[in-house]
Design an enzyme around this catalytic site. Structure first.
Site, mmCIF file in Angstrom:
data_model
loop_
_atom_site.group_PDB
_atom_site.id
_atom_site.type_symbol
_atom_site.label_atom_id
_atom_site.label_comp_id
_atom_site.label_asym_id
_atom_site.label_seq_id
_atom_site.Cartn_x
_atom_site.Cartn_y
_atom_site.Cartn_z
ATOM 1 N N ILE A 26 0.881 -1.170 0.000
ATOM 2 C CA ILE A 26 0.000 0.000 0.000
ATOM 3 C C ILE A 26 0.916 1.216 0.000
ATOM 4 O O ILE A 26 1.895 1.265 0.750
ATOM 5 C CB ILE A 26 -0.972 0.008 1.211
ATOM 6 C CG1 ILE A 26 -1.876 1.240 1.154
ATOM 7 C CG2 ILE A 26 -0.236 -0.129 2.532
ATOM 8 C CD1 ILE A 26 -3.045 1.196 2.132
ATOM 9 N N ALA A 27 0.633 2.173 -0.883
ATOM 10 C CA ALA A 27 1.488 3.356 -0.966
ATOM 11 C C ALA A 27 0.691 4.525 -1.526
ATOM 12 O O ALA A 27 -0.214 4.351 -2.340
ATOM 13 C CB ALA A 27 2.700 3.081 -1.854
ATOM 14 N N GLU B 90 2.432 -7.088 7.002
ATOM 15 C CA GLU B 90 3.706 -6.884 7.699
ATOM 16 C C GLU B 90 4.082 -5.421 7.551
ATOM 17 O O GLU B 90 3.825 -4.823 6.507
ATOM 18 C CB GLU B 90 4.830 -7.746 7.098
ATOM 19 C CG GLU B 90 4.666 -9.232 7.314
ATOM 20 C CD GLU B 90 3.902 -9.930 6.191
ATOM 21 O OE1 GLU B 90 3.605 -11.125 6.339
ATOM 22 O OE2 GLU B 90 3.591 -9.270 5.166
ATOM 23 N N TYR C 132 -2.519 1.567 10.939
ATOM 24 C CA TYR C 132 -3.073 0.209 10.986
ATOM 25 C C TYR C 132 -3.822 -0.023 12.295
ATOM 26 O O TYR C 132 -4.910 -0.606 12.297
ATOM 27 C CB TYR C 132 -1.972 -0.829 10.787
ATOM 28 C CG TYR C 132 -1.195 -0.654 9.491
ATOM 29 C CD1 TYR C 132 -1.793 -0.145 8.342
ATOM 30 C CD2 TYR C 132 0.154 -0.987 9.417
ATOM 31 C CE1 TYR C 132 -1.078 0.020 7.163
ATOM 32 C CE2 TYR C 132 0.867 -0.833 8.243
ATOM 33 C CZ TYR C 132 0.247 -0.321 7.118
ATOM 34 O OH TYR C 132 0.953 -0.159 5.952
ATOM 35 N N ASN D 182 8.561 1.726 11.252
ATOM 36 C CA ASN D 182 7.547 2.553 10.587
ATOM 37 C C ASN D 182 6.367 2.808 11.528
ATOM 38 O O ASN D 182 5.281 2.267 11.364
ATOM 39 C CB ASN D 182 7.093 1.887 9.286
ATOM 40 C CG ASN D 182 6.289 2.832 8.421
ATOM 41 O OD1 ASN D 182 5.823 3.883 8.870
ATOM 42 N ND2 ASN D 182 6.109 2.456 7.162
#
Length: 167
Positions: free
Chosen positions: A81-82, A115, A127, A120
């Site tokens: 995801i970015a 993961e 999340y 981060n």
């Protein structure tokens, strides 16, 4: 499956990734990750992996981010995801992950895992906000520097049809 909404004066839409998106997706990969996926990897995901589902997020018609997952039985595993740098800090990553979760539920998933680098903290906070809880570590998971990955899980049945957490 396409979905659009207005966010802070921007039109944000979500759709399935297409082969002609790959060049732009690879640009985002290079911005976001020290070991980006190749164009060939995305091509393989879109054409040969029946478990793969990838979404593109557009802002005012331009690709601003993407997310992918593998759906196996009733579990969704987030592959990546970015969000492009100019669109970060606008809660678009949150909207993108919520849309990925809603898609997973639509496709029959009950749980989702991912993961994340132990360093981060910003991603970990996102999340956690969306219900993910830490469930373990993968030692030396990241090949660029040997960093550990935190494994996180969420029960998707707690997400309603708008992608919002329900109690």
């Amino acid at each position: 499956m396409e979905h659009a909404e207005r966010v802070d004066g921007m039109t944000v839409s979500f759709r399935s990734m297409r082969l002609d998106d790959i060049d732009t997706i690879c640009e985002i990969e290079k911005e976001a990750f020290p070991t980006p996926w190749s164009a060939g990897a995305f091509h393989n995901e879109l054409t040969n992996n029946d478990f793969a589902h990838y979404l593109v997020m557009e802002v005012d018609g331009e690709i601003a981010g993407y997310a992918g997952m593998w759906l196996i039985m009733d579990e969704a595993h987030v592959t990546n995801i970015a969000v492009r740098k100019p669109y970060r800090g606008k809660k678009l990553g949150e909207r993108l992950l919520m849309r990925l979760q809603a898609t997973a539920v639509f496709l029959g998933a009950e749980r989702m895992t991912l993961e994340v680098r132990v360093s981060n903290v910003i991603a970990q906070r996102l999340y956690a906000k969306l219900g993910f809880i830490p469930a373990g570590l993968r030692k030396g998971y990241y090949t660029d520097n040997g960093e550990d990955a935190m494994i996180m899980w969420v029960q998707l049945r707690r997400i309603d049809e708008e992608g919002e957490q329900s109690v």
